[in-house]
Design a protein around this motif. Structure first.
Motif, PDB file in Angstrom:
ATOM      1  N   GLU A   5     -35.777   1.160  -9.954  1.00 31.85           N
ATOM      2  CA  GLU A   5     -34.972   2.135  -9.216  1.00 31.85           C
ATOM      3  C   GLU A   5     -34.149   1.458  -8.127  1.00 31.85           C
ATOM      4  N   ARG A   6     -34.746   0.508  -7.441  1.00 36.06           N
ATOM      5  CA  ARG A   6     -34.013  -0.220  -6.394  1.00 36.06           C
ATOM      6  C   ARG A   6     -32.817  -0.962  -6.986  1.00 36.06           C
ATOM      7  N   ARG A   7     -33.026  -1.579  -8.155  1.00 33.01           N
ATOM      8  CA  ARG A   7     -31.946  -2.327  -8.798  1.00 33.01           C
ATOM      9  C   ARG A   7     -30.781  -1.390  -9.123  1.00 33.01           C
ATOM     10  N   TRP A   8     -31.071  -0.231  -9.724  1.00 30.77           N
ATOM     11  CA  TRP A   8     -30.011   0.712 -10.072  1.00 30.77           C
ATOM     12  C   TRP A   8     -29.361   1.317  -8.835  1.00 30.77           C
ATOM     13  N   TYR A  12     -25.440   1.117  -8.109  1.00 33.71           N
ATOM     14  CA  TYR A  12     -24.697   2.324  -7.735  1.00 33.71           C
ATOM     15  C   TYR A  12     -23.945   2.104  -6.420  1.00 33.71           C
ATOM     16  N   GLY A  13     -24.596   1.493  -5.454  1.00 29.70           N
ATOM     17  CA  GLY A  13     -23.959   1.226  -4.157  1.00 29.70           C
ATOM     18  C   GLY A  13     -22.752   0.310  -4.292  1.00 29.70           C
ATOM     19  N   VAL A  14     -22.868  -0.714  -5.128  1.00 31.95           N
ATOM     20  CA  VAL A  14     -21.757  -1.643  -5.344  1.00 31.95           C
ATOM     21  C   VAL A  14     -20.589  -0.924  -6.016  1.00 31.95           C
ATOM     22  N   VAL A  15     -20.882  -0.118  -7.045  1.00 26.01           N
ATOM     23  CA  VAL A  15     -19.821   0.628  -7.736  1.00 26.01           C
ATOM     24  C   VAL A  15     -19.171   1.630  -6.780  1.00 26.01           C
ATOM     25  N   LEU A  16     -19.977   2.337  -6.010  1.00 27.48           N
ATOM     26  CA  LEU A  16     -19.451   3.306  -5.049  1.00 27.48           C
ATOM     27  C   LEU A  16     -18.600   2.614  -3.985  1.00 27.48           C
ATOM     28  N   GLY A  17     -19.066   1.494  -3.479  1.00 30.87           N
ATOM     29  CA  GLY A  17     -18.292   0.751  -2.485  1.00 30.87           C
ATOM     30  C   GLY A  17     -16.987   0.214  -3.049  1.00 30.87           C
ATOM     31  N   GLY A  18     -17.041  -0.318  -4.266  1.00 33.11           N
ATOM     32  CA  GLY A  18     -15.822  -0.818  -4.912  1.00 33.11           C
ATOM     33  C   GLY A  18     -14.812   0.289  -5.163  1.00 33.11           C
TER      34      GLY A  18
END
Length: 92
Positions: A5-8, A12-18
């Protein structure tokens, strides 16, 4: 939280930030200059023979901004009306 869950969550955070950075970049480099040019040209044209066109453009831009502001206020206005920002709660 499990390792999976932490990995996903990180993905998600990287995609959202990008995505946020991409949207802000498009806004600053394309949308803002085009809108500023439209407003300035329309404001200058208010005194010319194209005043009806200029008025229509300014009214349309103002309407879009007011609709956005209304939607934003409906979503976030409670933070200002209550005088405080809600805090996140920690859940284990």
């Amino acid at each position: 939280m499990s390792r999976r869950e932490r990995r996903w969550l990180i993905v998600y955070g990287v995609v959202l930030g990008g995505g946020t950075i991409a949207c802000l970049t498009v806004f600053v480099t394309i949308t803002l200059p085009v809108a500023a040019t439209l407003v300035l040209r329309s404001a200058r044209a208010l005194t010319s023979s194209h005043s009806l066109d200029a008025t229509a453009v300014l009214a349309l831009l103002a309407t879009v901004q007011l609709l956005w502001l209304r939607a934003w206020w409906r979503r976030h206005g409670h933070r200002f009306r209550s005088g405080r920002t809600p805090r996140a709660t920690h859940q284990s």
